[in-house]
Design an enzyme around this catalytic site. Structure first.
Site, PDB file in Angstrom:
ATOM      1  N   ASP A 238       0.840  -1.205   0.000  1.00  0.00           N
ATOM      2  CA  ASP A 238       0.000   0.000   0.000  1.00  0.00           C
ATOM      3  C   ASP A 238       0.873   1.253   0.000  1.00  0.00           C
ATOM      4  O   ASP A 238       0.698   2.159   0.820  1.00  0.00           O
ATOM      5  CB  ASP A 238      -0.932  -0.008   1.211  1.00  0.00           C
ATOM      6  CG  ASP A 238      -2.119   0.949   1.040  1.00  0.00           C
ATOM      7  OD1 ASP A 238      -2.400   1.350  -0.110  1.00  0.00           O
ATOM      8  OD2 ASP A 238      -2.763   1.293   2.048  1.00  0.00           O
ATOM      9  N   LYS A 472      25.828  -7.827  10.845  1.00  0.00           N
ATOM     10  CA  LYS A 472      25.780  -6.437  10.388  1.00  0.00           C
ATOM     11  C   LYS A 472      25.297  -5.558  11.542  1.00  0.00           C
ATOM     12  O   LYS A 472      24.787  -6.046  12.542  1.00  0.00           O
ATOM     13  CB  LYS A 472      24.871  -6.296   9.170  1.00  0.00           C
ATOM     14  CG  LYS A 472      23.509  -6.929   9.322  1.00  0.00           C
ATOM     15  CD  LYS A 472      22.743  -6.917   8.013  1.00  0.00           C
ATOM     16  CE  LYS A 472      21.390  -7.604   8.136  1.00  0.00           C
ATOM     17  NZ  LYS A 472      21.504  -9.063   8.269  1.00  0.00           N
ATOM     18  N   ASP A 505       6.128  -1.915  39.669  1.00  0.00           N
ATOM     19  CA  ASP A 505       6.151  -1.791  41.131  1.00  0.00           C
ATOM     20  C   ASP A 505       7.403  -1.093  41.636  1.00  0.00           C
ATOM     21  O   ASP A 505       7.647  -1.015  42.834  1.00  0.00           O
ATOM     22  CB  ASP A 505       6.014  -3.161  41.793  1.00  0.00           C
ATOM     23  CG  ASP A 505       7.230  -4.052  41.564  1.00  0.00           C
ATOM     24  OD1 ASP A 505       8.079  -3.691  40.709  1.00  0.00           O
ATOM     25  OD2 ASP A 505       7.332  -5.101  42.229  1.00  0.00           O
ATOM     26  N   LYS A 548      16.882  -7.665  43.974  1.00  0.00           N
ATOM     27  CA  LYS A 548      16.096  -6.845  43.051  1.00  0.00           C
ATOM     28  C   LYS A 548      16.846  -5.552  42.760  1.00  0.00           C
ATOM     29  O   LYS A 548      17.725  -5.149  43.507  1.00  0.00           O
ATOM     30  CB  LYS A 548      14.724  -6.538  43.657  1.00  0.00           C
ATOM     31  CG  LYS A 548      13.845  -7.768  43.863  1.00  0.00           C
ATOM     32  CD  LYS A 548      12.559  -7.430  44.593  1.00  0.00           C
ATOM     33  CE  LYS A 548      12.796  -7.146  46.062  1.00  0.00           C
ATOM     34  NZ  LYS A 548      11.543  -7.027  46.829  1.00  0.00           N
TER      35      LYS A 548
END
Length: 562
Positions: A238, A472, A505, A548
């Site tokens: 298109d 590449k 969170d 964490k």
């Protein structure tokens, strides 16, 4: 005050020891027969940096071999620098085979988009299945474009999901970037970069027609992106001015191709596509017969090229039926005063695009090499050079932690064109053949041309920049490696953090990092080795040892120097 001891051992290497009172069960350093050392169970590869707690003043290499030693010690870090060490580190990284693709960072969420974005009241544009709105990130105040698609109006939801999949795979300066998706019970939302310069169609209507030099600027971008798509066996189907947006209102703004709703994967050179898709003015004759290949895009681009130079289409009529009848005949003319001053080279390129026999029709890579582009070259940032800082950034990127490389890739992906203007222009100059990526030889040639001396381990550096192992340098890979980390804004760093923080969170867990790292980046099941790799990545930057990563730790990680 804790002591930092540099001690030469019998084998001539150098050990760094942090000394403070501790129990026997709480050893500060565990030794192994390798280039790895440990501080409180944190694996440190030679030449790398890690986050440490208040008692641990060391950030950097723990072991050094060689006759020349340059040891820098200060309150925050101890670094041992040597080219041989750097080379050893790069080789160890190559053997680790750590590769990833940017598509894994384009996440899909379920839930309410408006929890994160404020949408404009009026749409920027309307389509068959929905509208595009301007959206503002509530926290970061960054503007995006959001395509809102109604599930009820979608005739084929799997077909729409293919559009999303195609966009996730594309990484080119002239392709609008898909950043994330949301989905609720009624709608699907595509969050993309915002283009504010308007449609190419509107500019044609306003201007009428363009001089050849500016037309060459537009057509080179169109052929470049088509070449990129066709190499990947993707046919857009298109191609028309309405599906190209100017990124901004500046005179030299790039154009971005949008709307992959009709795009399809294909098998090269086979006439296996049957769906009658496209827009009457631009559709290729073979599409109307129901058997065509990827060169239908080249026909459509030839029609667009014709319109750029004269302001009207080569095939026209009072109705769609009349227009399609003209398309089937394939007859057009270069008559009218608009064509009096148009070069023969331009007309020849149009003819080769509008060749009735698709097998004889020019392809995008051939079009980019047409003499017309050399004769009517548009001087767009052609003096853009790489300076020594870009080379230094490449070298630094090669030594980054795995976690940092992931973050830099996300930052490169989330950055708008304004943030990377110079680097984007440099990439386009280096991409001489318009394929949308840079070969390693092209990058070497570009650096040497600008008078920069390549380090002897440059091939190893290139392997690190080539993060997906394709052989590449893709657009985002180039930007990620060339970005100056010292110039990163807190906003961009938080953009990257938020991608990792999947559940929003405020903390990145092992599970979240594994989801990001292996989402779309791995074939088959996640192995225990994969899990252990993610745990090490967390441990390398987990300053408070809670398993964490919060934003403070993440931000500190991004500031580490080498």
């Amino acid at each position: 005050m804790n002591d930092l001891i540099i001690k030469n051992n019998k084998k001539g290497s150098c050990d760094v020891i942090i000394k403070y009172k501790c129990k026997k069960s709480d050893e500060n350093i565990k030794r192994r027969k390798s280039s790895h050392k440990y501080i409180k169970n944190k694996s440190v590869v030679l030449g790398r940096s890690i986050m440490t707690n208040k008692k641990e003043k060391l950030k950097g290499a723990l072991k050094y071999k060689g006759s020349k030693k340059e040891i820098k010690i200060c309150n925050k870090k101890s670094m041992i620098k040597n080219d041989k060490d750097e080379n050893t580190t790069l080789k160890s990284m190559k053997s680790d085979n750590f590769k990833f693709s940017r598509r894994g960072f384009i996440l899909s969420f379920t839930g309410n988009l408006e929890d994160f974005y404020n949408l404009s009241k009026e749409p920027l544009g309307k389509g068959t299945y929905g509208c595009v709105y301007k959206a503002t990130d509530k926290l970061l105040k960054i503007s995006r474009a959001v395509k809102v698609v109604s599930k009820k109006k979608l005739k084929n939801i799997p077909r729409f999901r293919q559009e999303i999949d195609i966009m996730k795979n594309l990484d080119h300066p002239n392709v609008v970037k898909l950043l994330e998706t949301f989905e609720d019970s009624n709608q699907i939302y595509l969050v993309m970069e915002l283009c504010t310069g308007g449609e190419l169609f509107d500019k044609i209507v306003k201007k009428g027609c363009f001089v050849e030099t500016f037309a060459s600027f537009i057509m080179k971008q169109i052929f470049s992106v088509l070449n990129y798509l066709h190499i990947r066996n993707i046919c857009h189907r298109d191609i028309k001015p309405e599906n190209f947006l100017f990124y901004d209102m500046t005179p030299e703004s790039l154009i971005k191709i949008i709307d992959f709703g009709l795009a399809s994967y294909f098998t090269h050179n086979n006439y296996e596509m049957k769906t009658k898709a496209g827009t009457p003015y631009y559709v290729a004759p073979q599409v109307l017969t129901g058997s065509y290949n990827y060169k239908c895009d080249m026909w459509s681009s030839g029609v667009l090229f014709y319109i750029l130079l004269c302001g009207y289409p080569p095939f026209f009529g009072e109705s769609d039926h009349e227009i399609l009848s003209m398309v089937k005949k394939g007859k057009y003319q270069f008559k009218g005063k608009e064509w009096n001053n148009i070069s023969e080279e331009a007309k020849d390129l149009i003819k080769r695009c509008l060749t009735m026999d698709a097998d004889k029709r020019i392809c995008a890579s051939e079009a980019l090499q047409h003499p017309w582009f050399k004769k009517k070259k548009y001087a767009f940032n052609m003096d853009m050079k790489m300076d020594i800082h870009v080379l230094e950034n490449f070298k630094n990127y090669g030594l980054l932690l795995k976690f940092q490389k992931l973050a830099m890739t996300i930052i490169a992906q989330q950055s708008n064109d304004y943030d990377v203007e110079k680097l984007k222009s440099t990439f386009l100059v280096l991409d001489e053949d318009g394929k949308g990526y840079i070969t390693k030889e092209q990058l070497k040639k570009g650096l040497e041309k600008d008078g920069l001396k390549l380090p002897y381990n440059f091939d190893l550096l290139l392997d690190q920049i080539d993060s997906d192992g394709s052989g590449k340098i893709d657009y985002t890979e180039f930007i990620a490696a060339a970005l100056d980390r010292k110039q990163l804004s807190k906003k961009l760093i938080y953009c990257a953090f938020r991608v990792f923080d999947v559940d929003n969170d405020g903390e990145i867990t092992t599970a979240e990092l594994a989801h990001i790292l292996y989402n779309g980046n791995k074939k088959g099941n996640i192995t225990q080795r994969d899990v252990n790799r993610v745990k090490r990545m967390i441990r390398d930057v987990d300053k408070n040892n809670d398993g964490k990563i919060d934003f403070h730790e993440f931000s500190e990680m991004m500031k580490l120097k080498f």
